[in-house]
Structure formats: C-alpha cells, structure tokens
Design a protein around this motif. Structure first.
Motif, PDB file in Angstrom:
ATOM      1  N   LEU A  44       0.730  -1.314   0.096  1.00  0.00           N
ATOM      2  CA  LEU A  44       0.130  -0.126  -0.077  1.00  0.00           C
ATOM      3  C   LEU A  44       0.800   1.179   0.040  1.00  0.00           C
ATOM      4  O   LEU A  44       0.593   2.183  -0.929  1.00  0.00           O
ATOM      5  CB  LEU A  44      -0.937  -0.098   1.162  1.00  0.00           C
ATOM      6  CG  LEU A  44      -1.813   1.285   1.285  1.00  0.00           C
ATOM      7  CD1 LEU A  44      -2.634   1.522   0.326  1.00  0.00           C
ATOM      8  CD2 LEU A  44      -2.713   1.199   2.558  1.00  0.00           C
ATOM      9  N   GLY A  45       1.878   1.083   0.777  1.00  0.00           N
ATOM     10  CA  GLY A  45       2.781   2.361   0.777  1.00  0.00           C
ATOM     11  C   GLY A  45       3.449   2.526  -0.619  1.00  0.00           C
ATOM     12  O   GLY A  45       3.647   3.798  -0.782  1.00  0.00           O
ATOM     13  N   GLN A  50       3.671   5.763  -5.705  1.00  0.00           N
ATOM     14  CA  GLN A  50       3.043   5.802  -7.115  1.00  0.00           C
ATOM     15  C   GLN A  50       2.059   6.597  -7.491  1.00  0.00           C
ATOM     16  O   GLN A  50       2.228   7.320  -8.546  1.00  0.00           O
ATOM     17  CB  GLN A  50       3.143   4.341  -7.779  1.00  0.00           C
ATOM     18  CG  GLN A  50       2.994   4.093  -9.095  1.00  0.00           C
ATOM     19  CD  GLN A  50       2.736   2.452  -9.672  1.00  0.00           C
ATOM     20  OE1 GLN A  50       2.912   1.749  -8.654  1.00  0.00           O
ATOM     21  NE2 GLN A  50       2.160   2.420 -10.729  1.00  0.00           N
ATOM     22  N   ALA A  51       0.966   6.389  -7.019  1.00  0.00           N
ATOM     23  CA  ALA A  51      -0.061   7.262  -7.257  1.00  0.00           C
ATOM     24  C   ALA A  51      -0.083   8.719  -7.294  1.00  0.00           C
ATOM     25  O   ALA A  51      -0.266   9.585  -8.011  1.00  0.00           O
ATOM     26  CB  ALA A  51      -1.317   6.984  -6.564  1.00  0.00           C
ATOM     27  N   LEU A  52       0.805   9.312  -5.968  1.00  0.00           N
ATOM     28  CA  LEU A  52       0.858  10.634  -5.788  1.00  0.00           C
ATOM     29  C   LEU A  52       1.672  11.100  -6.792  1.00  0.00           C
ATOM     30  O   LEU A  52       1.809  12.289  -7.295  1.00  0.00           O
ATOM     31  CB  LEU A  52       1.391  10.789  -4.531  1.00  0.00           C
ATOM     32  CG  LEU A  52       0.335  10.563  -3.094  1.00  0.00           C
ATOM     33  CD1 LEU A  52       0.979  10.430  -1.971  1.00  0.00           C
ATOM     34  CD2 LEU A  52      -0.740  11.369  -3.277  1.00  0.00           C
ATOM     35  N   VAL A 113      -5.644   4.873 -11.673  1.00  0.00           N
ATOM     36  CA  VAL A 113      -5.795   6.241 -11.419  1.00  0.00           C
ATOM     37  C   VAL A 113      -6.538   6.846 -12.396  1.00  0.00           C
ATOM     38  O   VAL A 113      -6.362   6.606 -13.815  1.00  0.00           O
ATOM     39  CB  VAL A 113      -4.274   6.910 -11.117  1.00  0.00           C
ATOM     40  CG1 VAL A 113      -4.561   8.464 -10.956  1.00  0.00           C
ATOM     41  CG2 VAL A 113      -3.478   6.470 -10.022  1.00  0.00           C
ATOM     42  N   GLY A 114      -7.599   7.509 -12.456  1.00  0.00           N
ATOM     43  CA  GLY A 114      -8.476   8.293 -13.483  1.00  0.00           C
ATOM     44  C   GLY A 114      -9.182   9.437 -12.901  1.00  0.00           C
ATOM     45  O   GLY A 114      -9.203   9.776 -11.643  1.00  0.00           O
ATOM     46  N   GLU A 115     -10.346   9.538 -13.661  1.00  0.00           N
ATOM     47  CA  GLU A 115     -11.275  10.530 -13.257  1.00  0.00           C
ATOM     48  C   GLU A 115     -12.425   9.864 -12.581  1.00  0.00           C
ATOM     49  O   GLU A 115     -13.435  10.573 -12.159  1.00  0.00           O
ATOM     50  CB  GLU A 115     -11.967  11.499 -14.655  1.00  0.00           C
ATOM     51  CG  GLU A 115     -10.780  12.305 -14.823  1.00  0.00           C
ATOM     52  CD  GLU A 115     -10.981  12.828 -15.985  1.00  0.00           C
ATOM     53  OE1 GLU A 115     -12.025  12.680 -16.636  1.00  0.00           O
ATOM     54  OE2 GLU A 115     -10.389  13.853 -16.533  1.00  0.00           O
ATOM     55  N   ARG A 116     -12.445   8.513 -12.624  1.00  0.00           N
ATOM     56  CA  ARG A 116     -13.500   7.730 -11.832  1.00  0.00           C
ATOM     57  C   ARG A 116     -12.974   6.536 -11.106  1.00  0.00           C
ATOM     58  O   ARG A 116     -12.006   6.078 -11.453  1.00  0.00           O
ATOM     59  CB  ARG A 116     -14.537   7.271 -12.847  1.00  0.00           C
ATOM     60  CG  ARG A 116     -14.099   6.490 -14.052  1.00  0.00           C
ATOM     61  CD  ARG A 116     -15.198   6.150 -15.010  1.00  0.00           C
ATOM     62  NE  ARG A 116     -15.882   7.118 -15.733  1.00  0.00           N
ATOM     63  CZ  ARG A 116     -17.210   7.115 -16.348  1.00  0.00           C
ATOM     64  NH1 ARG A 116     -17.457   6.029 -16.422  1.00  0.00           N
ATOM     65  NH2 ARG A 116     -17.465   7.957 -17.178  1.00  0.00           N
ATOM     66  N   PHE A 117     -13.717   6.055 -10.369  1.00  0.00           N
ATOM     67  CA  PHE A 117     -12.990   4.743  -9.853  1.00  0.00           C
ATOM     68  C   PHE A 117     -13.353   3.525 -10.572  1.00  0.00           C
ATOM     69  O   PHE A 117     -14.054   3.389 -11.519  1.00  0.00           O
ATOM     70  CB  PHE A 117     -14.038   4.496  -8.584  1.00  0.00           C
ATOM     71  CG  PHE A 117     -13.704   5.369  -7.351  1.00  0.00           C
ATOM     72  CD1 PHE A 117     -12.523   5.658  -6.905  1.00  0.00           C
ATOM     73  CD2 PHE A 117     -15.031   5.932  -6.612  1.00  0.00           C
ATOM     74  CE1 PHE A 117     -12.197   6.572  -6.003  1.00  0.00           C
ATOM     75  CE2 PHE A 117     -14.686   6.832  -5.500  1.00  0.00           C
ATOM     76  CZ  PHE A 117     -13.434   7.201  -5.427  1.00  0.00           C
TER      77      PHE A 117
END
Length: 367
Positions: A44-45, A50-52, A113-117
C-alpha cells in the motif's frame, strides 16, 4: 472469522457516479492473519507513492494533492484498522473522501488512477458470496456454523434459537412418547419453526447460502417450515451432532460448489431460452445502447477483460486502445448503467461466458 464489509448495490451505484479530478482505486491482497499483513502495508505504501507521483506529474493542484495524501495515509497509518482483515482490501480515494472495503474474495494487487473509480473487482464480491452457513440440525442439538474458503469455521451464537427439541418444547415434549409418530412430527415442526424464526434476522441483510445437515424425517420437516430463500436444495444427510466443526465443513463443502455450479447452469439455460427470442447479445455496442436505455435484464461480464473507451449519452462507444484521462473501461460503464436501471449484474470468469465474449446480456425485449 473473516471481517468483511461488502458494498451494497446502492453503494456501488453511488461510487460508480463519482467524478473527480483524481480517483485512486487500490486493491490489495490481505490476510485474516494479522502477522501476514505487513506485506500488504508495504505494498500500500508503494502504491501511494506511485499514485501521488503520477498525479503530481500531471499537474494536480498542490492543495488537492496534500488532501489526497492525507486521505491515503489515514488508512496506511491507522493501527486499529489493520487489526481485522479478510483476503482483499479495496481503497477508493479522492482528495475529498476515502472508503475501504474488506473483501472475502482474493484479488490481485492493483492500482488504477483516473477521473472515476475502477470498480469491476467490487462487482465480483457482489456476484457470489465467499462464505456460507451450515445448519447442523438434530433433535438433540442445533448449531449454526459459518465457514470460509481458507480460515477456520466458527459456530455462530443465534439469539432465541433452540439448541435442541426439549429447549423448544419445554415440559410439553416430555410426554410425547404417549402420543405416537404423528404427534412427534408435530412437535418437530414446532421445533423447526422456532429455528427458522430465530434465523431470519441473521439472513435479513445478506443471502449467503445455508446448507442443511440433518437426517430424516427432521430434514424434510425443517424444509416444510423454512422461509429463508437462501436454503440450498441439497441436504447433507448425516447425524451432524457426532461431527466436529472442521469435519462437518470438510464434508459439506462439495455441496457449496454444487450450489454455485447449479446457479451458473441455471443462468446458461436462461440465456439459451432467451436467445431463441432474440433477447440475448454478446456485442459490446449493442449492450452499451441497451444499458443506456434500460433494456438489460441480466448481465454477465468478464472480470478479467479490459476494453478502454467512452460511451456517450446515446450509448454509442468510442473505443480507445490505450488508457488515457478521457477513456475508461467500457464494460464497467455498461455494468454501471445496467445496475442503475435495475438489471442484475454478475462478474464471472471467462469460462462462464460464450467463447470470445466479454459479456453476455439478456434483454427485456427483442433486439
């Protein structure tokens, strides 16, 4: 036991409607054993970093970035949260909110990662339950046992459920031997009716399968008084009071597999019948239009498929071979639109669909 919090269909629909400058969807492999969760926290970390990094490079406002980081770390650093888990964890976050779901089914580690889940994995959790119950029933003992795929089963304490026939009947049952077989069956029906009444609150909030383990005539008498729709058709015929929990689960588990296979076969029969009425399609473009205008009654989607694109307000698909900010999974969108109009949607494996199909839909009226 597994600690599971699966979203309702209403929650799923609300999540499917979320649009934001950034939506983070994380699915993690977890374990009901706390000592095995450290690897999940490390993963998760890594996903958070990666996402940020990705959204920062795309120019997300710094204040929004800080809010998103705070939301994600509120889960990672919550020691109490990591005390109880199942086999998978879903984390769905925007800079404004975050929700988590502990899931009984095994899902691979994944970050979107996107504009929706990205919600298709959650549909699998809604399709088939990954736990079941055994009602071990005899005149001398009543037990409700919950069992899972790979963790120890547990006996469930059920308020007001009689633990044996005498408990249900009290002193009235002591003289039953004077009245013969017919009166005895009347007493058994009273006994099973009280059991059924006690079980109703347990199953009011979910439809997990209930497998009956008993002998005749009690098994037939219980079925005649049962009001629970999730009672499976097959009975495990054995005097269950002589079996421990683990032994009972081992012997009953094949009946659960039979139950799932029977459900899939019943669906296949429905598709075959509706195909003759021109009420079936496996074509994405047809399914997209049908979902948009509320024409889908039942939809099976391939949980492993990935088709990117967009669907407009008229149900027309524009396919996109690669994922970008504007595109999304069109099968997910078809499922979301079908759910919103009352369709039953099931996420299945490719082998449960026609060869080469990403979905299979029964329509409410002919094409």
């Amino acid at each position: 036991m597994l600690y599971v919090d699966i979203p309702s269909r209403e929650e799923f629909s609300r999540l499917a409607d979320v649009r934001s400058d950034v939506c983070i969807s994380i699915y993690l492999e977890t374990s009901p054993l706390r000592q095995k969760l450290e690897a999940s926290k490390i993963q998760l970390g890594n996903f958070i970093k990666q996402a940020l990094q990705g959204v920062m490079e795309k120019g997300l406002d710094k204040r929004r970035l800080a809010l998103l980081e705070e939301e994600l770390h509120s889960v990672l650093e919550d020691d109490d949260f990591w005390d109880l888990h199942a086999r998978s964890l879903a984390i769905l976050a925007t800079p404004d909110s975050i929700v988590t779901y502990r899931l009984a089914n095994e899902l691979p580690n994944q970050l979107e990662v996107g504009e929706r889940f990205y919600l298709k994995p959650l549909l699998r959790a809604l399709t088939f339950p990954h736990s079941a119950y055994i009602l071990a029933l005899s005149e001398n003992q009543t037990r409700l046992i919950e069992f899972f795929a790979d963790v120890p089963a547990v006996e469930v304490a059920v308020p007001n459920m009689p633990t044996h026939k005498l408990d249900a009947m009290g002193d009235a049952a002591l003289n039953d031997h004077h009245y013969g077989a017919v009166h005895h069956k009347v007493r058994l029906a009273q006994y099973t009716r009280k059991i059924d009444h006690a079980l109703r609150p347990i199953f009011a909030s979910h439809d997990y399968p209930l497998i009956l383990a008993s002998t005749e005539p009690l098994a037939s008498i219980y079925r005649s008084t049962n009001t629970l729709p999730n009672l499976t058709n097959e009975t495990f015929f054995s005097n269950a009071e002589h079996l421990g929990i683990s032994e009972l689960v081992t012997q009953v588990r094949p009946l659960l597999e039979n139950y799932y296979q029977a459900q899939l076969k019943a669906l296949q029969s429905r598709f075959e019948a509706r195909a003759g009425e021109r009420r079936v399609t496996q074509i994405l473009s047809d399914a997209a239009r049908a979902a948009t205008f509320g024409a889908i009654e039942l939809l099976l989607i391939n949980i492993d498929s990935s088709v990117n694109g967009t669907i407009n307000d008229e149900g027309l698909i524009t396919f996109n071979g690669s994922s970008d900010d504007a595109s999304y999974g069109v099968i997910d969108e078809i499922a979301k639109r079908a759910l919103a109009t009352g369709a039953r949607v099931l996420a299945v494996r490719s082998e449960d669909l026609p060869p080469g199909a990403d979905l299979n839909a029964i329509l409410r009226y002919p094409l």
